[in-house]
Motif scaffolding. Structure first.
Motif, short mmCIF file in Angstrom:
data_model
loop_
_atom_site.label_atom_id
_atom_site.label_comp_id
_atom_site.label_asym_id
_atom_site.label_seq_id
_atom_site.Cartn_x
_atom_site.Cartn_y
_atom_site.Cartn_z
N TYR A 33 -8.95 21.06 -62.46
CA TYR A 33 -7.77 20.21 -62.60
C TYR A 33 -8.27 18.82 -62.26
CZ TYR A 33 -3.00 18.48 -62.17
OH TYR A 33 -1.85 17.77 -62.32
N SER A 49 -13.92 19.20 -59.20
CA SER A 49 -13.68 19.63 -60.58
C SER A 49 -14.64 18.92 -61.54
CB SER A 49 -12.24 19.34 -60.99
OG SER A 49 -11.35 20.15 -60.27
N CYS A 121 -11.11 19.23 -71.19
CA CYS A 121 -10.78 18.95 -69.79
C CYS A 121 -11.09 17.50 -69.46
CB CYS A 121 -11.59 19.86 -68.86
SG CYS A 121 -11.02 21.54 -68.81
N GLU A 124 -8.53 15.23 -70.94
CA GLU A 124 -7.16 15.57 -70.53
C GLU A 124 -6.31 15.97 -71.73
OE1 GLU A 124 -3.89 14.03 -67.27
OE2 GLU A 124 -5.07 12.55 -68.35
#
Length: 178
Positions: A33, A49, A121, A124
């Motif tokens: 995250y 992360s 990731c 986003e």
């Protein structure tokens, strides 16, 4: 490295309820995250992360580099075998083509989907249920990985075809006898 945090739980809670009609207390998840919204409204990059994404990306990239490097070395070495007999040359070409296809399978089924997820990731970008295709494609890899030699190498191909044809003929003769 990608432990559950209150911010991640809250973000995942909404996604699970909307997309999967599931309560967060019913699942366990692990994943990055990366961009966490703080109480003051600013985005904070979670370094653990980010580290996990970078390490996973490096492992993925090093594996792909090794596949291409050793594939290229194998191709170059094949050139030195061209003065061998025609039968050996034919067998070497079949083995090389089987190796090539056998190398493409993990790239297509594992490396590219994982690279896509890692990139999404970082950007986003919410991929939603598309992420579950990575699990499916990774599960398919062991089953599909053994098939190329059976269809590319002539002796294996002939054996498989004969087995299928004989099985079919045997089943038909058994039905006629009954």
């Amino acid at each position: 490295m990608c432990l559950q945090t209150p911010q991640a739980n809250e973000n995942i809670r909404k996604i699970l309820l909307i997309d999967f009609d599931t309560n967060i207390d019913d699942v366990v998840f692990v994943g990055p995250y990366l961009y966490q919204k703080q109480d003051d409204g600013l985005l904070h990059i979670d370094t653990l992360s980010l580290t996990a994404i970078v390490v996973a990306s490096l492992l993925n990239a090093s594996s792909m580099i090794a596949i291409f490097y050793f594939g290229w070395k194998c191709y170059r070495k094949m050139g030195s075998l061209m003065n061998a007999s025609r039968r050996l040359q034919n067998l070497q070409k079949q083995l090389f083509h089987a190796l090539l296809v056998d190398s493409l399978i993990p790239i297509i089924l594992m490396h590219l989907p994982v690279s896509f997820l890692l990139f999404s990731c970082l950007m986003e970008f919410d991929v939603g249920s598309i992420a579950s295709t990575v699990t499916l494609s990774t599960a398919l890899f062991p089953a599909i990985g053994a098939l190329p030699p059976m269809f590319i190498i002539k002796n294996y191909r002939i054996t498989v075809i004969n087995y299928i044809c004989c099985s079919k003929t045997r089943n038909q003769s058994m039905q006629v006898d009954n």
